[in-house]
Scaffold this motif. Structure first.
Motif, PDB file in Angstrom:
ATOM      1  N   CYS A  86      -2.876   2.665  -4.493  1.00  0.00           N
ATOM      2  CA  CYS A  86      -4.149   2.158  -3.993  1.00  0.00           C
ATOM      3  C   CYS A  86      -3.924   1.565  -2.604  1.00  0.00           C
ATOM      4  O   CYS A  86      -2.935   0.860  -2.372  1.00  0.00           O
ATOM      5  CB  CYS A  86      -4.662   1.092  -4.954  1.00  0.00           C
ATOM      6  SG  CYS A  86      -5.795  -0.110  -4.258  1.00  0.00           S
ATOM      7  N   ASP A  87      -4.849   1.842  -1.657  1.00  0.00           N
ATOM      8  CA  ASP A  87      -4.673   1.329  -0.295  1.00  0.00           C
ATOM      9  C   ASP A  87      -5.443   0.041  -0.049  1.00  0.00           C
ATOM     10  O   ASP A  87      -5.541  -0.425   1.088  1.00  0.00           O
ATOM     11  CB  ASP A  87      -5.062   2.387   0.741  1.00  0.00           C
ATOM     12  CG  ASP A  87      -6.545   2.747   0.680  1.00  0.00           C
ATOM     13  OD1 ASP A  87      -7.298   2.124  -0.093  1.00  0.00           O
ATOM     14  OD2 ASP A  87      -6.951   3.665   1.421  1.00  0.00           O
TER      15      ASP A  87
ATOM     16  N   SER B 122      -8.581  -0.609  -0.039  1.00  0.00           N
ATOM     17  CA  SER B 122      -9.869  -0.529   0.657  1.00  0.00           C
ATOM     18  C   SER B 122     -11.010  -0.706  -0.345  1.00  0.00           C
ATOM     19  O   SER B 122     -10.848  -0.502  -1.548  1.00  0.00           O
ATOM     20  CB  SER B 122     -10.001   0.813   1.385  1.00  0.00           C
ATOM     21  OG  SER B 122      -9.949   1.888   0.450  1.00  0.00           O
ATOM     22  N   GLU B 123     -12.196  -1.081   0.154  1.00  0.00           N
ATOM     23  CA  GLU B 123     -13.351  -1.304  -0.709  1.00  0.00           C
ATOM     24  C   GLU B 123     -13.851   0.019  -1.274  1.00  0.00           C
ATOM     25  O   GLU B 123     -13.878   1.033  -0.591  1.00  0.00           O
ATOM     26  CB  GLU B 123     -14.463  -1.997   0.073  1.00  0.00           C
ATOM     27  CG  GLU B 123     -14.102  -3.421   0.490  1.00  0.00           C
ATOM     28  CD  GLU B 123     -15.251  -4.119   1.207  1.00  0.00           C
ATOM     29  OE1 GLU B 123     -16.238  -3.425   1.574  1.00  0.00           O
ATOM     30  OE2 GLU B 123     -15.171  -5.347   1.391  1.00  0.00           O
ATOM     31  N   GLU B 124     -14.287  -0.022  -2.551  1.00  0.00           N
ATOM     32  CA  GLU B 124     -14.666   1.199  -3.255  1.00  0.00           C
ATOM     33  C   GLU B 124     -16.031   1.089  -3.934  1.00  0.00           C
ATOM     34  O   GLU B 124     -16.285   1.765  -4.920  1.00  0.00           O
ATOM     35  CB  GLU B 124     -13.591   1.551  -4.291  1.00  0.00           C
ATOM     36  CG  GLU B 124     -12.239   1.850  -3.672  1.00  0.00           C
ATOM     37  CD  GLU B 124     -11.111   1.989  -4.673  1.00  0.00           C
ATOM     38  OE1 GLU B 124     -10.058   2.523  -4.308  1.00  0.00           O
ATOM     39  OE2 GLU B 124     -11.282   1.550  -5.842  1.00  0.00           O
TER      40      GLU B 124
ATOM     41  N   LEU C 295     -11.845  -2.877  -5.581  1.00  0.00           N
ATOM     42  CA  LEU C 295     -10.732  -2.133  -5.003  1.00  0.00           C
ATOM     43  C   LEU C 295      -9.787  -1.712  -6.114  1.00  0.00           C
ATOM     44  O   LEU C 295      -9.838  -2.239  -7.234  1.00  0.00           O
ATOM     45  CB  LEU C 295      -9.977  -2.945  -3.947  1.00  0.00           C
ATOM     46  CG  LEU C 295      -9.176  -4.165  -4.380  1.00  0.00           C
ATOM     47  CD1 LEU C 295      -8.051  -4.422  -3.384  1.00  0.00           C
ATOM     48  CD2 LEU C 295     -10.057  -5.402  -4.451  1.00  0.00           C
TER      49      LEU C 295
ATOM     50  N   THR D 265       0.823  -1.210   0.000  1.00  0.00           N
ATOM     51  CA  THR D 265       0.000   0.000   0.000  1.00  0.00           C
ATOM     52  C   THR D 265       0.856   1.259   0.000  1.00  0.00           C
ATOM     53  O   THR D 265       0.331   2.374   0.058  1.00  0.00           O
ATOM     54  CB  THR D 265      -0.936   0.021   1.216  1.00  0.00           C
ATOM     55  OG1 THR D 265      -0.158  -0.070   2.410  1.00  0.00           O
ATOM     56  CG2 THR D 265      -1.915  -1.154   1.152  1.00  0.00           C
TER      57      THR D 265
ATOM     58  N   ALA E  19      -1.170  -4.768   3.142  1.00  0.00           N
ATOM     59  CA  ALA E  19      -2.550  -4.996   3.590  1.00  0.00           C
ATOM     60  C   ALA E  19      -2.990  -6.411   3.238  1.00  0.00           C
ATOM     61  O   ALA E  19      -2.559  -6.988   2.228  1.00  0.00           O
ATOM     62  CB  ALA E  19      -3.491  -3.984   2.934  1.00  0.00           C
TER      63      ALA E  19
END
Length: 516
Positions: free
Chosen positions: A285-286, A288-290, A271, A148, A163
């Protein structure tokens, strides 16, 4: 399904969890122990050894005019300069697994698997496919994490930034990571004209390895070693005929850009799909859900893509004798790779086409998550689509039988020279190693079966040839029977059963024209 699931050690993709500790990053060594003998890379058992990662010094093309700014340059040296190098038929980040096409504890069982048309799967096979996909989406990967932050943001390894994601989302992240813009430092400071898996010669080999690993992970996750990826033959299709609730999900009646609630895929979250946001912030991109998968097939920009590709366009693409040409990028003329990828006109072969064709046309046609290069793997249609694209690559290899030298050793865009290691794979793979037939990698496509149609294919019994006609990509056989109709074990019948999903019967084959 859970009764058959075996969550054994998964052996592919970066970043192996064991190689993301502070110690591993600071020593720049990714040589985990093999559980079988407790030694690094299974060295005591002769499976492999921990070695320096050798990278090519051949020059890259001019498209990326920087050096030392992107973590993918000279992969994997920014993160690791020592990795496992496996011997014989062994493979994996710790040599615990087998090379593609090999199975068994000692990796000495050679098997060929068959990738079939998704429309030829039985109802139970379709259900199993959807269940396996959903299991991969819902199961956190035990062996892999995703980066990440950049190596510099990690303090050159002193502060790891990784992650947890699901088995499926490891692959979503990989496709994002290989195609993302280069971060040059600071908000908005990116270089867009770079892609380590697209727009250049490695497009076909990179996606071939990607599918092989994805297929392998599904087998490991489910314990089903017979699993193979189906393909979607979209030639001449008038719409998304895999967009049904028993396959990849129908269109929602409430919102045409979403998937029907009757499909399990309607609950999936994407994601790494907001490339512009990451570029503006100058970050990765980290993971996380998008939000949900979006898809609105056919309601796309008609000026960019007219329709889905036709059989004639596929045939023209296959007729091009040169794998890549010129600058070996999106401008390449009469290039098989560039035309297959979609930037060469599939009627003239000229590069820099104002309209996208072939592979790219399907992505645009889907008009949603699939239409973003970096986020496209969020939609499971991605797998079916690229399996068919890979089959076209396979047809070209068989038709033209290119010399290894046709794959460029130098001056291709960064990441695409023959000896370049594919980012972000661990274990390491060189691009030119996958400029070979799928049969050498242990798999075949049902519509490319090379039937010789000779009586020797049949086990001798009370079966008699009447007539046979064979074609290159499909074939038909006229049979007549005498005596015991149950004696018909043969290579032909095995493949017929695999392709149609049903066992031939005396009634269905007696004086019947069977077409694959």
């Amino acid at each position: 399904l859970e009764s058959v699931v075996s969550l054994g050690a998964l052996q592919h993709q970066q970043f192996p969890r064991l190689c993301t500790t502070r110690e591993a990053l600071l020593t720049k060594e990714c040589c985990p122990l093999w559980e079988g003998d407790g030694s690094a890379c299974g060295a005591r058992s002769g499976r492999g050894s921990c070695e320096d990662a050798a990278v090519s010094d051949q020059p890259d093309g001019p498209q990326y005019p920087f050096s030392g700014l992107d973590d993918r340059e000279k992969w994997p040296l920014v993160f690791y300069n020592r990795t496992c190098q496996c011997a014989g038929n062994f493979m994996g980040f710790n040599c615990a697994d087998c090379k593609f096409g090999y199975f068994g504890e000692n990796c000495n069982e050679r098997r060929e698997t068959l990738r079939r048309n998704i429309h030829h799967l039985t109802r139970s096979e379709r259900n199993r496919l959807v269940s396996y996909l959903n299991l991969a989406k819902q199961t956190v990967s035990r062996d892999y994490v995703v980066a990440t932050g950049t190596y510099r943001e990690m303090g050159n390894g002193s502060s790891p930034m990784f992650a947890d994601v699901s088995v499926y989302d490891v692959f979503v992240w990989m496709h994002y990571y290989v195609s993302r813009n280069a971060l040059l430092g600071g908000p908005g400071n990116v270089w867009p004209d770079v892609d380590f898996g697209h727009w250049a010669p490695a497009f076909s080999p990179w996606h071939r390895v990607y599918l092989l690993h994805w297929e392998h992970e599904i087998r490991k996750l489910t314990g089903d070693t017979s699993f193979s990826i189906p393909y979607w033959d979209w030639r001449d299709a008038q719409g998304c005929d895999v967009c049904t609730d028993d396959l990849m999900g129908a269109r929602s009646r409430q919102d045409p850009s979403l998937i029907s609630p009757g499909s399990v895929f309607s609950s999936w979250k994407v994601l790494c799909s907001q490339a512009e946001v990451y570029n503006t912030r100058g970050v990765l991109c980290d993971a996380s859900e998008e939000g949900p998968i979006r898809r609105n097939p056919g309601n796309h920009d008609q000026n960019l893509v007219e329709r889905l590709p036709t059989s004639a366009e596929v045939e023209f693409t296959l007729s091009l004798p040169n794998y890549d040409t010129g600058a070996m990028d999106r401008t390449a003329n009469m290039s098989f790779r560039n035309t297959l990828e979609g930037f060469g006109d599939p009627r003239t072969g000229l590069g820099s086409s104002s309209r996208l064709g072939m592979h790219a046309a399907l992505h645009v046609f889907m008009n949603g998550s699939m239409s973003s290069v970096q986020g496209s793997a969020n939609d499971p249609i991605f797998i079916l689509h690229h399996a068919f694209v890979d089959s076209i690559y396979e047809q070209w290899l068989r038709r033209h039988r290119p010399a290894p030298s046709q794959y460029p050793e130098s001056n291709a865009p960064i990441g695409h020279n023959g000896d370049y290691h594919m980012a972000p794979f661990l274990p390491l793979h060189r691009n030119k190693e996958y400029f070979i037939s799928s049969k050498e990698l242990g798999y075949e496509y049902s519509y490319l079966l090379n039937a010789t149609c000779s009586p020797q294919l049949l086990i001798q019994g009370s079966l008699q040839w009447s007539q046979a006609t064979c074609l290159n990509t499909n074939f038909s056989v006229m049979l007549s029977f005498v005596g015991d109709l149950n004696v018909f074990a043969s290579v032909f019948f095995l493949r017929l059963t695999q392709e149609t999903g049903r066992r031939p019967t005396s009634r269905s084959l007696k004086q019947e024209h069977v077409s694959l």
